[in-house]
Design an enzyme around this catalytic site. Sequence first.
Site, PDB file in Angstrom:
ATOM      1  N   LYS A   9       0.829  -1.202   0.000  1.00  0.00           N
ATOM      2  CA  LYS A   9       0.000   0.000   0.000  1.00  0.00           C
ATOM      3  C   LYS A   9       0.874   1.267   0.000  1.00  0.00           C
ATOM      4  O   LYS A   9       2.102   1.189   0.206  1.00  0.00           O
ATOM      5  CB  LYS A   9      -0.917  -0.040   1.234  1.00  0.00           C
ATOM      6  CG  LYS A   9      -1.923  -1.206   1.220  1.00  0.00           C
ATOM      7  CD  LYS A   9      -2.865  -1.135   2.422  1.00  0.00           C
ATOM      8  CE  LYS A   9      -3.893  -2.251   2.389  1.00  0.00           C
ATOM      9  NZ  LYS A   9      -4.880  -2.110   3.502  1.00  0.00           N
ATOM     10  N   TYR A  49     -12.155  -1.625  -3.772  1.00  0.00           N
ATOM     11  CA  TYR A  49     -12.697  -1.918  -2.440  1.00  0.00           C
ATOM     12  C   TYR A  49     -14.232  -1.839  -2.411  1.00  0.00           C
ATOM     13  O   TYR A  49     -14.809  -1.535  -1.372  1.00  0.00           O
ATOM     14  CB  TYR A  49     -12.109  -0.949  -1.409  1.00  0.00           C
ATOM     15  CG  TYR A  49     -10.767  -1.393  -0.854  1.00  0.00           C
ATOM     16  CD1 TYR A  49     -10.621  -2.596  -0.159  1.00  0.00           C
ATOM     17  CD2 TYR A  49      -9.628  -0.595  -0.992  1.00  0.00           C
ATOM     18  CE1 TYR A  49      -9.398  -2.998   0.369  1.00  0.00           C
ATOM     19  CE2 TYR A  49      -8.396  -0.991  -0.468  1.00  0.00           C
ATOM     20  CZ  TYR A  49      -8.295  -2.193   0.213  1.00  0.00           C
ATOM     21  OH  TYR A  49      -7.089  -2.579   0.748  1.00  0.00           O
ATOM     22  N   ASN A 112      -1.903   0.089   7.043  1.00  0.00           N
ATOM     23  CA  ASN A 112      -1.382  -1.196   7.516  1.00  0.00           C
ATOM     24  C   ASN A 112      -0.526  -1.930   6.471  1.00  0.00           C
ATOM     25  O   ASN A 112      -0.454  -3.153   6.450  1.00  0.00           O
ATOM     26  CB  ASN A 112      -2.518  -2.061   8.062  1.00  0.00           C
ATOM     27  CG  ASN A 112      -3.580  -2.349   7.018  1.00  0.00           C
ATOM     28  OD1 ASN A 112      -3.419  -1.998   5.854  1.00  0.00           O
ATOM     29  ND2 ASN A 112      -4.658  -2.997   7.423  1.00  0.00           N
ATOM     30  N   HIS A 115      -1.926  -5.514   1.524  1.00  0.00           N
ATOM     31  CA  HIS A 115      -3.235  -6.124   1.263  1.00  0.00           C
ATOM     32  C   HIS A 115      -3.037  -7.556   0.795  1.00  0.00           C
ATOM     33  O   HIS A 115      -2.066  -7.855   0.103  1.00  0.00           O
ATOM     34  CB  HIS A 115      -3.977  -5.348   0.156  1.00  0.00           C
ATOM     35  CG  HIS A 115      -5.184  -6.076  -0.371  1.00  0.00           C
ATOM     36  ND1 HIS A 115      -6.414  -5.993   0.251  1.00  0.00           N
ATOM     37  CD2 HIS A 115      -5.336  -6.946  -1.416  1.00  0.00           C
ATOM     38  CE1 HIS A 115      -7.277  -6.776  -0.401  1.00  0.00           C
ATOM     39  NE2 HIS A 115      -6.648  -7.361  -1.415  1.00  0.00           N
ATOM     40  N   GLU A 126      -9.883  -9.502  -7.739  1.00  0.00           N
ATOM     41  CA  GLU A 126      -8.781  -8.553  -7.519  1.00  0.00           C
ATOM     42  C   GLU A 126      -7.645  -8.758  -8.530  1.00  0.00           C
ATOM     43  O   GLU A 126      -7.044  -7.785  -8.990  1.00  0.00           O
ATOM     44  CB  GLU A 126      -8.275  -8.683  -6.077  1.00  0.00           C
ATOM     45  CG  GLU A 126      -9.320  -8.208  -5.075  1.00  0.00           C
ATOM     46  CD  GLU A 126      -8.930  -8.453  -3.618  1.00  0.00           C
ATOM     47  OE1 GLU A 126      -7.841  -8.998  -3.367  1.00  0.00           O
ATOM     48  OE2 GLU A 126      -9.733  -8.075  -2.738  1.00  0.00           O
TER      49      GLU A 126
HETATM   50  P1  IDP Z   1      -7.928  -6.745   5.516  1.00  0.00           P
HETATM   51  O1  IDP Z   1      -7.087  -5.797   4.684  1.00  0.00           O
HETATM   52  O2  IDP Z   1      -7.165  -7.262   6.708  1.00  0.00           O
HETATM   53  O3  IDP Z   1      -8.571  -7.827   4.705  1.00  0.00           O
HETATM   54  P2  IDP Z   1     -10.554  -5.464   5.601  1.00  0.00           P
HETATM   55  O4  IDP Z   1     -11.522  -5.620   6.716  1.00  0.00           O
HETATM   56  O5  IDP Z   1     -10.839  -6.149   4.303  1.00  0.00           O
HETATM   57  O6  IDP Z   1      -9.103  -5.869   6.166  1.00  0.00           O
HETATM   58  O7  IDP Z   1     -10.407  -3.897   5.352  1.00  0.00           O
HETATM   59  C1  IDP Z   1      -9.745  -3.409   4.197  1.00  0.00           C
HETATM   60  C2  IDP Z   1      -8.814  -2.308   4.621  1.00  0.00           C
HETATM   61  O8  IDP Z   1      -9.598  -1.219   5.114  1.00  0.00           O
HETATM   62  C3  IDP Z   1      -7.861  -2.635   5.767  1.00  0.00           C
HETATM   63  O9  IDP Z   1      -6.694  -3.325   5.357  1.00  0.00           O
HETATM   64  C4  IDP Z   1      -7.534  -1.255   6.297  1.00  0.00           C
HETATM   65  O10 IDP Z   1      -6.600  -0.560   5.461  1.00  0.00           O
HETATM   66  C5  IDP Z   1      -8.898  -0.577   6.188  1.00  0.00           C
HETATM   67  N1  IDP Z   1      -9.717  -0.722   7.405  1.00  0.00           N
HETATM   68  C6  IDP Z   1     -10.313  -1.848   7.876  1.00  0.00           C
HETATM   69  N2  IDP Z   1     -10.995  -1.614   9.000  1.00  0.00           N
HETATM   70  C7  IDP Z   1     -10.813  -0.307   9.269  1.00  0.00           C
HETATM   71  C8  IDP Z   1     -11.269   0.549  10.337  1.00  0.00           C
HETATM   72  O11 IDP Z   1     -11.985   0.130  11.254  1.00  0.00           O
HETATM   73  N3  IDP Z   1     -10.876   1.859  10.265  1.00  0.00           N
HETATM   74  C9  IDP Z   1     -10.093   2.353   9.256  1.00  0.00           C
HETATM   75  N4  IDP Z   1      -9.652   1.584   8.240  1.00  0.00           N
HETATM   76  C10 IDP Z   1      -9.997   0.269   8.244  1.00  0.00           C
HETATM   77 MG    MG Z   2      -9.998  -7.656   3.181  1.00  0.00          MG
END
Ligand code: IDP
Ligand code: MG
Length: 141
Positions: A9, A49, A112, A115, A126
């Site tokens: 990312k 997304y 984070n 992905h 994707e």
């Molecule tokens: P993942 O990347 O671990 O699969 P997902 O729930 O699919 O997590 O969420 C996609 C992305 O959205 C996350 O990697 C993160 O960057 C962001 N995200 C997820 N939950 C939150 C939140 O509660 N607050 C802000 N950003 C979030």
């Molecule tokens: Mg996800």
Amino acid sequence: MERTLSIVKPDGVKKNLIGEVIGRFEKAGLRIVALRMLKMTKEEAKGFYIVHKDKPFYDSLTNFMSEGPIVVMVVEGDGAISKVREIMGATNPKEATPGTIRADFASDIERNIVHGSDSPESASYEIGYFFPSIDLVSTTS
Ligand code: IDP
Ligand code: MG
């Protein structure tokens, strides 16, 4: 053999972690079968997304994902989808297992670093979002 889509990312690219992420996949025995660097528009990030369109973080997430260059890659191997997610760690770095990419480098639940697709269905969507099938290298010939 399974294929999954992973992304370094914008925060991961800024922190110079492209090689670190790819190295961890390779050390786990996974193979990179397609690779691109690009910058998504806001609209492209929203399309990627789309499953999160009703989440409160959708607007902020898609701003973040379009703020700078990313590296997208197709990763192949036995159980690639779950292996990549194990190497990544939990979405929230505070909950991520020590030694995972997110535990080691992520600053918060949104920024984070990495992905990884969460199912065969999302991997298929994707991978097709970034790569025409002609760009996927065959590892069997
Ligand atoms: P993942 O990347 O671990 O699969 P997902 O729930 O699919 O997590 O969420 C996609 C992305 O959205 C996350 O990697 C993160 O960057 C962001 N995200 C997820 N939950 C939150 C939140 O509660 N607050 C802000 N950003 C979030
Ligand atoms: Mg996800």
